[in-house]
Scaffold this active site. Sequence first.
Site, PDB file in Angstrom:
ATOM      1  N   GLU A   1       0.876  -1.168   0.000  1.00 57.99           N
ATOM      2  CA  GLU A   1       0.000   0.000   0.000  1.00 57.99           C
ATOM      3  C   GLU A   1       0.916   1.221   0.000  1.00 57.99           C
ATOM      4  OE1 GLU A   1      -3.191   1.633   2.992  1.00 57.99           O
ATOM      5  OE2 GLU A   1      -3.499  -0.502   2.752  1.00 57.99           O
TER       6      GLU A   1
ATOM      7  N   ASP B   1      -5.625   9.948   9.504  1.00 56.76           N
ATOM      8  CA  ASP B   1      -4.354   9.446  10.007  1.00 56.76           C
ATOM      9  C   ASP B   1      -3.979  10.056  11.348  1.00 56.76           C
ATOM     10  OD1 ASP B   1      -3.357   7.546   8.060  1.00 56.76           O
ATOM     11  OD2 ASP B   1      -3.423   9.226   6.661  1.00 56.76           O
TER      12      ASP B   1
END
Lengths: 278, 436
Positions: free
Chosen positions: A63, A74
């Site tokens: 990824e 995040d």
Amino acid sequence: MTPTTDVAGPDLAGAQAIQAAFARARAEDRAALIVYVTAGYPDLATSPACYEAAVEAGADILEVGLPFSDPMMDGPIIQAANQTVLDAGTTITQQLELVRSLAHLDVPKVVMTYVTIADTRGYAHFADELADAGIAGVILPDLPVAEADAWLAEAGRRGLATIFLASSVSTDARLDAIAGASSGWVYAAGLLGVTGVNAVAGDVTQELVARVRARTDLPVAVGIGVKDRASAAEVARYADGVIVGSSVVRAAGEGDPAGAPERVRALVTELRTGVAER
Amino acid sequence: MSTTTIPARPADDAVREGYFGRFGGQYVPEALSGAIAQLTDAWHTAEADPDYLAELDGLRRHYGGRPTPLYLASRLSEEAGIEVWLKREDLAHTGSHKLNNVVGQALLARRMGKPRLIAETGAGQHGVATATAAALFGLACTVYMGAEDCRRQRLNVVRMQLLGAEVVPVTSGTQTLKDAINEAMRDWVTNVATTHYLIGSAMGPHPFPTMVRELQRVISTEMRAQFADQAGGVPDAVVACVGGGSNAIGSFADWIEVEGVRLIGVEAAGEGVGTGRSAATISEGREAVLHGSRSIVLVDDDGQVLPAHSVSAGLDYPGVGPEHAHLASIGRAEYVSTTDAEALDGFRRTCELEGIIPALEPAHAVGWVLRHGREVLGADARVVVTMSGRGDKDVDEVVEVAGWDVGVQRAFDDAAGDAGDGGDAGDGGDGGEERP
């Protein structure tokens, strides 16, 4: 069981490559290991070796995080990595050149970034540049299915899989749409929250995986909250794939950049052991 | 005159719910889907519920001090060369228009059974209003505020803390409003079951832009009746500052369907459009998705959000509410900009000529009217400027940034000697440090 949105179709080249990677892991009676690293981190020169080390240590799918200035999903670790790459002046074009240099790695590569990036580049252009760089699929965590038609059309045109996130708070109707619109795999969020802070909520996540499975034959991988061998093993007991990001990024960043690939290799080796321990 | 009227949504919203033309939408992580759907339902139910509207109306009148006056600013008018009326949101409780929206959403949070409010704040006005409503309703409250903004709006940090809110200085990114929004979103994603994210501007995912407009509509509803009563007829223009755009959309809402009334949004141009140190989003930005909706955003070719700059913490934001992007695209509203220097001039002249210390945000609107009002609107123009907040929070920053010697600093220095600077901004905040 019936997908409400069948935009993606089963015949996307990227989706086929991703599902083949899951199938290989399944044949070895283990979960697939998906490893996230921010592109260009810890620096542009060292970054390719980090991806190589991850694959050599057993990652089944890479990824590739394309940094964004405002990464809403995040936590502090990936935020800081994003900022480091942006502060170095690294552009999307350079990051995709980096991806192109990884063509020798025989695993599917998917991009994880935010819709602002895809939208500003233009969906058509973005799909072209990803496909041309050898990307198999895309994760855009702030693009819900209801807003995704325009993107799915362009992704489909270039054979890119689109992996949507499912959450424990998703309604049945939304899971229908997510399962129906996803290709490659369905990304089950391991907790309510951002990356790299808390641990996977086990029972809740297991139930989510079951709810998704009831709607699709696609593999279901769990990410957000998996950080080490033990938590990878735990998730591997009920999911087809295990996604690890923040702890890999942390390993890459904690020390001198030259040592980053070896630190990534050590951690991914542990994680790979974990996904086979179910 | 009722202070709370929430009419049916205008037809242009109906094209697709949550969209204004091609702007708007719900670009949110899946984890928020449930909360957004719940909020949308709660809002639709509430806006048609007489009990909700009556409670909101009562709170606005008896707690919030509405209606706020419309005032003919004679001396500013003389200086501007046109007739300038001020809609005095600075006289509302907490010192700005922000409470209009906050009370409405706090009532919704209570209806939804959410015991905790979170908010972002730039200048601190929305944070203070949210902390106020949390105290009023007995809710927990956490406010995210950029560390740079904690420094330059320290008075509001102390006010929030006195009201019982936790103020979290945000040190990521540019340490200003956009980063505070990111951090609030992260909190919401994590604590969605117990928490309502009380967005303070007409931005974010649907239903926020529509809901905030309807809760701020009271500004233009009052303004329209007051103007007809006090001045007669309708104004030639309504002028309001635009950051995210809540006071502006509230000031415009009732006029959008009224022909002949120009709607002018004043963005903050910082050091000037084209300098790279600006927050004039509509003037300089491009279409992109930010913070949950498609609008106009200051982004580079890669889609990275560019740092905004403005002397005003409340306008220092690289995006704008999606309805403003739409009104600009169809030409119904005009968006202009005012530099830091012009805004500081507006600030000082409002103090000196009217005895009103304005917040730096509406000082941009005044600055534009003084500089360009007559030239753009004509000598006979009658304009209403929304005085969206009072400027107590800004006085230290203004004196420092402008370098004005008003005698105060010397008095402080003489009195304080070398005494330390207490009252830092929040736990771990670095407010109170002197600028280099």
